[in-house]
Design an enzyme around this catalytic site. Structure first.
Site: not given
Ligand SMILES: NC(=O)CC(=O)C(=O)O
Length: 274
Positions: A40, A109, A150
């Protein structure tokens, strides 16, 4: 199918990150990868200022470089996420390219990482990123593969939709942090793999204590039984996962939860069609 998760370090200079991505893609292909996945926001630090500065439209410099890297190395590429500018908004977008460098998938996302953990991580992703609203499954000669990013891993409903669309593997560019990473990362990845009986492959950015975001690294591959195939540490590296779609069929026939759903009582349905 061999899927390489390339856990890269994210530098301030996005051009440097692109060049680094080109290098790791070539290295992964030397190790016989059929698909390469990047983290990401692999092109810029995971903060509002850097994301805004690196944002670019579909077809922009980063898109071009990744399309060319896929074609040059004759490999499927899920180009992590890149801040995409469109219609006055910025999206966290994972473009997928085929072996000829053609875009075969685009996933924005869908769930925003807006959290405030006492004494730990605060993040307000929605102050810079706009949420997408389309589910993404890409077709390969090995089978259909879902894409999520994520924070999406915290939403089993999305994974059910991906399974309903035929995905037996989901790849996830990610960047967990040092608060939620040790507590939840592995557990969530295993949970999503087990509840849909599919591979879940998370490609995280390497940890960087000097950076603006406390990244956790720990890219991970989980199989349809919920077992961890391999997990990296915090530093940069590559994880090569051998994905066998027949294994998902096997688990799904032995424990047929997806056929035993009580759709007369509950149902997960998609309200927008991508
Ligand atoms: N970085 C993210 O999108 C998510 C994350 O770090 C978490 O759910 O904890």
């Amino acid at each position: 199918m061999k899927i390489a998760l390339c856990q890269t370090t994210v530098h301030k200079d996005w051009h440097k990150n692109l060049r680094n991505a080109e290098r790791v893609i070539a290295d992964a292909v030397k190790s016989k990868a059929d698909m390469v996945v990047l983290p990401e926001m692999f092109i810029c630090p995971y903060n509002k200022k850097a994301i805004s500065a690196a944002a670019q439209p579909e077809g922009g410099e980063a898109w071009q470089a990744m399309s060319e890297a896929a074609a040059k190395n004759h490999v499927y590429l899920v180009a992590g996420s890149i801040p995409e500018s469109a219609d006055g908004h910025i999206y966290s977008t994972a473009y997928t390219f085929d072996r000829e460098g053609r875009q075969i998938g685009k996933y924005r996302k869908m769930h925003m990482f807006d959290i405030d953990v006492e004494g730990g991580q605060y993040y307000s992703e929605s102050s810079v990123i706009t949420a997408g609203d389309e589910v993404c499954v890409v077709e390969t000669e090995f089978g259909p593969i879902g894409v999520a990013i994520c924070y999406d891993v915290r939403f089993p409903e999305l994974f059910r939709l991906l399974a309903k669309r035929g995905a037996k593997a989901v790849v996830m560019p990610a960047s967990f942090n040092r608060t939620t990473g040790p507590a939840h990362w592995e557990l969530l990845m295993r949970a999503r793999a087990l509840d849909q009986e599919m591979y879940v492959l998370g490609c995280a950015a390497a940890g960087d204590l000097a950076g603006s975001y406390n990244g956790w690294g720990h890219s991970i591959a989980v199989d349809p039984w919920g077992s961890i195939m391999e997990e990296l540490g915090e530093g940069p590296g590559m994880l090569m996962a051998a994905v066998d779609f027949a294994k998902a069929d096997e688990v799904r026939s032995q424990i047929p939860v997806l056929q035993q759903l009580r759709t007369d009582i509950y149902e997960v349905c998609e309200k927008t069609v991508g």
